[in-house]
Design an enzyme around this catalytic site. Structure first.
Site, PDB file in Angstrom:
ATOM      1  N   ASP A  47      40.340  51.385  41.755  1.00 33.56           N
ATOM      2  CA  ASP A  47      41.693  50.817  41.801  1.00 33.56           C
ATOM      3  C   ASP A  47      42.706  51.474  40.848  1.00 33.56           C
ATOM      4  OD1 ASP A  47      39.925  49.062  42.996  1.00 33.56           O
ATOM      5  OD2 ASP A  47      40.520  47.332  41.809  1.00 33.56           O
ATOM      6  N   GLU A 223      40.913  40.303  46.765  1.00 34.62           N
ATOM      7  CA  GLU A 223      41.021  41.190  45.607  1.00 34.62           C
ATOM      8  C   GLU A 223      42.432  41.755  45.520  1.00 34.62           C
ATOM      9  OE1 GLU A 223      37.726  44.107  46.141  1.00 34.62           O
ATOM     10  OE2 GLU A 223      36.899  43.132  44.352  1.00 34.62           O
TER      11      GLU A 223
END
Lengths: 488, 488
Positions: A47, A223
């Site tokens: 990420d 998420e």
């Protein structure tokens, strides 16, 4: 080598410097290596984190496991840029060295407070019986690049959340601080996004409530939630896991979705008059996108190009994944548009123009290019990228501007990946109209902006670098330009 | 921390990866960090090595001790470029992991043989009683970046050489291989350059003799010798240590010298009709330069900017030194000319023109710039670089185009360095003539090409980055251009 749990969570000080130097050299020397995208200096990247504008520079951090192509003990690496295109690696910024992040300094965001950058992220802790305990923690980044962690967590795991409670996105409205956090409910194990609020960024943080969107069920987890304003429209960008395909059709293992509304009520965490769920990216590999409203008022977005639970060919070279280019977001009549930032044009080198009935575009274009092309109405065929000269091997873009179809096809590349989720991704186009494509290749990454970014198709592809052809499989009525791109 | 011998020679596998990541981040975050020069990713960089053109790319390796600003256990790091300006770090290439290089993979050169690059360099071995044993060793670099070391040394320490026998420069003439090696004689401990020859690059290597130049005494050692053809003139470039200042006047702790002749007799190792000794660089910090004749017939040069036995302010940040930009060499009537390579212009961004009686050039120019300026005859004054707005602090270039003097002065920078060797370096110019300067600043490095590279003054300088002014101290008759430079 098998990545046992013990190996994945070995402290960084127990890996040797020699091993790291060798891993860095291996990543540096990969034929698949990216040249104008943020990529791991070694090991695995996932990420993007802490996307922000601070002290005259754009900042993007990223999740890193520097020791192999696996999800091991995570840290934050930092990169900075003056123009959102030329990124400079600043290296390790947050090492997982406190109790609260003993098993990983997980994802989070950043916001300028005073003359420092405040980082809010998830500390991943595991107890001795391997029970996960998530903490939302904070740290200050000073102007000279020092990180000072707060001694106590900002938010501890609430009773209503399972162990999956992470990825805080921090923002400020009217002098108050807000954080959207992804979570799984404790009682029925369903995914949610929740809103917290604080008057001081260091807390106390107060639970406002679950974000109400009208969507009944997001699957078992959400998420990387983001709430951002795009041309006045509150926009949720998030990654549901286990979302029913009845709720939304998607092909990737997990989708990265967009939901826009007319307004957002911060007091009740309610997205008013939500539109329809949309796929953020119609390609193969976009996930965990992070977005923020910059001081210029615009919303910028950057994504992990990679997905959880997938393997990639570079795993054998002990590195994996990259970030997307940065996109600027706009919306018009409920349609999200994503565009390359203006400075992407600064990468352009040698160019050539094409116009008319074209078959071969360039048999030595290479794989570090931008190709901006308009395909006229009523054309059907295949645009080959990174292809050999006889068009048997390469990345295919199949188009039909009569019936309005565009298909990105990885099946003829050397190493098709994630084939269990399909070789192709398809989108609809307006029928009987020209389609405008702006295509970027970076050795193992394709980013295709369709019709000024009304849709984007992003995908890693893996094929030999000596395949340098860009060509149509038949004479096609087109006009456009091809540029060699410089490395960033 | 004190760098004990034991610490300096710890194997790389005994340093931790965390330590290396922190050192890399520290180097990355330094305010003094270079942006368009090759610099260490961490620790100390010294000699450039293996400068060559291979497989469509320019290669420059460099001596590295990755763990601090000290001369510890050395390895080779590799960088590659398409244009001699934009260098890409490829990381660790030669680790000191054989018996022959147990105490360092020391300097050497590279030459393309077949479809591989042959690396010839010095393995530094120490016996248990710390006696140094130098080996000239070989390795193949394959097209995919793999290094395969030869199992046996190419040349062992000859009886006529002391332990100081190193830095082979490999080249090929008429299908035969030659190596110039720097050494100290065993009997009287004087510096020499010697020539070896081989029919196969892997040996056997045969001693031809000491290189005869007409110079009686080079001091106690000669390091980093090069023999290269510059516009038809055989040119020796080398670093004598302990050279008498009666032989040649120099101010740096050790000079980097040039000696050209009319021809070179390889059979007898004789430089015929040698000219006068010249300083390669009239600045503060050039040493260990490496040069080679590229396939285009030109001689290219790159230097270590740094000197043995000196300390620099970045030592406290645990990194040190950089390489110079690459220069192309020419000669005319016994005068060596050094020029930036053409692609240096590709770094140029925003520009401004100056012309006439000029005092202030730009008070926000910054320290990542090129300034090409002609100062008219009969002008005297000071050009301030990286200066504050009231010209009390900065790097000074003092000029007198009437009497023909140019002085580079570091005394007014924040952290003058190597002050025991003087704050200034001075050169003579043709009197009553304009002087043309082409000045490059890169945050802590100044490179000044004087009169089309007839002389070059290179120096590190250390002053705050917020000092961004370029100005003359009084109205001066000039014309020229200033460019912001992009990072490489």
């Amino acid at each position: 080598m098998e990545w046992t749990r013990e190996k994945r969570y070995r402290p960084y000080e127990q890996y040797s410097a020699l091993e790291l130097l060798e891993l860095q050299a291996q990543a540096n020397n990969s034929a698949y290596q990216l040249r104008y995208h943020i990529r791991p200096t070694s090991g695995l990247l996932n990420d993007p984190n802490g996307f922000s504008y601070f002290n005259g520079e754009w900042n993007v951090f990223y999740q890193s496991f520097p020791f192999g192509a696996t999800h091991g003990l995570k840290s934050w690496m930092r990169t900075v840029s003056k123009d959102l295109v030329h990124w400079e690696n600043r290296g390790l910024a947050i090492a997982p060295d406190t109790k609260f992040e003993s098993h990983g300094a997980y994802s989070g965001s950043a916001h300028v407070v005073g003359d420092q950058l405040f980082l809010m992220y998830t500390g991943n802790h595991r107890t001795s019986d391997w029970t996960r305990v998530p903490y939302q923690v904070g740290a200050w980044l000073t102007q000279n690049g020092e990180v000072k962690k707060l001694s106590h967590p900002l938010i501890e795991q609430p009773t209503f959340a399972s162990e999956h409670f992470r990825d805080p996105q921090l923002f400020e409205v009217d002098g108050k601080f807000y954080a959207v956090i992804g979570m799984q409910s404790q009682n029925n194990k369903r995914g949610e996004m929740v809103l917290y609020q604080a008057n001081q960024v260091t807390g106390p943080w107060r639970f406002v409530g679950p974000i109400k969107t009208g969507i009944k069920d997001f699957g078992y987890m959400v998420e990387c939630p983001n709430l951002v304003m795009v041309d006045g429209a509150p926009t949720l960008i998030f990654c549901p896991q286990g979302l029913s395909k009845n709720e939304f059709a998607y092909q990737n293992i997990y989708p990265n979705l967009v939901l826009q509304g007319e307004s957002f009520d911060l007091a009740t965490a309610t997205l008013r008059r939500p539109g329809k769920l949309q796929n953020l990216d119609a390609g193969f590999d976009v996930y965990a996108s992070q977005t923020f409203n910059a001081p210029d008022g615009l919303a910028y977005l950057i994504s992990w190009v990679g997905l959880p639970d997938l393997t990639y060919p570079t795993d054998r070279e002990n590195w994996a994944n990259c970030l997307s280019q940065v996109k600027v977001l706009h919306q018009k009549d409920g349609q999200l548009y994503q565009s390359p930032v203006p400075a992407m044009k600064s990468l352009r080198g040698r160019s050539q123009v094409i116009d008319g009935q074209v078959t071969m575009v360039d048999d030595q274009a290479g794989q570090q290019i931008e190709f901006e092309v308009t395909i006229e109405p009523n054309q059907k065929g295949t645009l080959w990228l990174a292809a050999d000269q006889i068009l048997k091997r390469g990345l295919q873009v199949k188009f039909d501007t009569q019936n309005g179809k565009l298909i990105l096809d990885r099946s003829k590349t050397d190493e098709p990946t994630a084939v269990e989720y399909g070789h192709t991704r398809e989108i609809d186009l307006p029928a009987n109209q020209a389609v405008k494509l702006r295509i970027f290749l970076d050795h193992s990454l394709a980013e295709i902006f369709v019709n000024d970014g009304a849709q984007v198709m992003t995908g890693r592809y893996f094929t030999r670098q000596s395949d340098q052809t860009v060509a149509f499989d038949r004479p096609t009525q087109v006009h456009g330009s091809l540029w060699q791109l410089n490395k960033m």
